[in-house]
Design an enzyme around this catalytic site. Structure first.
Site, mmCIF file in Angstrom:
data_model
loop_
_atom_site.group_PDB
_atom_site.id
_atom_site.type_symbol
_atom_site.label_atom_id
_atom_site.label_comp_id
_atom_site.label_asym_id
_atom_site.label_seq_id
_atom_site.Cartn_x
_atom_site.Cartn_y
_atom_site.Cartn_z
ATOM 1 N N SER A 83 0.854 -1.186 0.000
ATOM 2 C CA SER A 83 0.000 0.000 0.000
ATOM 3 C C SER A 83 0.885 1.230 0.000
ATOM 4 C CB SER A 83 -0.890 0.013 1.256
ATOM 5 O OG SER A 83 -1.542 1.258 1.416
ATOM 6 N N TYR A 115 -1.096 -0.334 10.236
ATOM 7 C CA TYR A 115 -1.215 -0.712 8.830
ATOM 8 C C TYR A 115 0.004 -0.254 8.017
ATOM 9 C CZ TYR A 115 -3.347 -1.106 4.159
ATOM 10 O OH TYR A 115 -3.619 -1.420 2.859
#
Length: 293
Positions: A161, A188
């Site tokens: 990501s 994350y």
């Protein structure tokens, strides 16, 4: 002197032929994984998708098989730990004796208060965003090597990501983002950064075995992971896009196909950013302004 390309076939039909590809996409029932699976199936590949929920797997498998011309099968799998990864690898080996591409797409996110962030959010995200990639790649290595060579290597495509590259979490502002205002996905980004580094380690180790490993770093795309943010704070997310739009299935699916094609057979260890220039430009448009979303 004869030109180096004189003996090569550089037609699209040759460089981007997926009719003999056998692919495993983890987390393939929804979101980015489903986009990747569809791209392969619509170009003639045999695709296995794996995730936890059979209902979603069956729905996606039926939809993709209707599209064709490739075919899709599903496997129920929970990749939260090593045992789950090894179980999936064992099942794949029962169904095929080779694998052209492994797409490690299974992942998770967690948004919460910075000052009250739960410990299990760190454990869960590192298990699903890092550890499972390691064990799935190790387990599938023999099948990825089968039939591979320097000109047509096996491929591993990890999905990270842009959160693993940027240091500003768009979800922490008052305008909200992928989680509610004041909250953030603090485990994350570090987990996805670890995914990127793991990719480079895998690429270094597996290149001599004719397995190329690259990682895609998507920005905002429609998926279950981003559905809350897009529904509640779509303007805030879109305002960070210089193009005025978020990613589309063709943006992601096209890149997955390229990284699986003969056209990318000499590429490994690359972290490819797919966010429409949002990070590069530092673009911050006006929330509530005209949008191309």
């Amino acid at each position: 002197m004869t030109h180096a390309a004189s003996k090569d076939d550089l037609r699209v039909s040759t460089l981007f032929d997926f009719s003999s590809h056998i692919v495993l996409v983890t987390g393939g029932a929804t979101g980015l994984g489903e986009m990747a699976a569809q791209a392969f199936v619509q170009n003639g590949a045999c695709v296995f998708i794996a995730s936890r929920k059979e209902k979603e797997l069956k729905t996606t498998t039926d939809r993709l098989n209707t599209l064709g011309p490739g075919k899709c099968e599903y496997i129920i799998a929970d990749l939260k730990d090593k045992a789950g990864c090894l179980a999936l690898c064992a099942e794949i080996k029962k169904r095929t004796d080779r694998l052209t591409v492994l797409v490690n797409n299974t992942g998770a996110s967690w948004g919460d208060d910075y000052y009250d962030y739960p410990e299990h959010a760190w454990d869960k995200l590192y298990s699903l965003n890092v550890k499972n990639i390691f064990y799935m790649t190790v387990g599938m290595e023999p099948l990825l090597q089968k039939g591979s060579n320097a000109s047509s290597p096996g491929r591993v495509i990890n999905i990270a990501s842009m959160a693993g590259i940027t240091t500003m979490d768009v979800t922490t502002g008052e305008g909200g983002g992928l989680s509610k205002p004041g909250h953030g996905t603090f485990s994350y980004g570090p987990a996805k950064a670890a995914c990127i580094h793991l990719t480079k380690m895998q690429a270094s180790k597996l290149a001599p075995k004719n397995i190329m490993v690259n990682v895609i770093c998507p920005g905002v795309f429609p998926s279950r992971m981003t559905s809350f943010g897009l529904e509640k704070f779509g303007d805030a997310l879109t305002s960070g896009q210089p193009t005025g739009r978020i990613g589309k299935p063709s943006d992601f699916g096209g890149l997955v196909l390229f990284l699986s094609s003969d056209g990318s057979a000499h590429m490994t260890g690359n972290a490819i950013e797919v966010d429409g220039g949002a990070t590069l430009t530092g673009w911050r448009g006006k929330v509530g302004g005209e949008s191309k979303l």
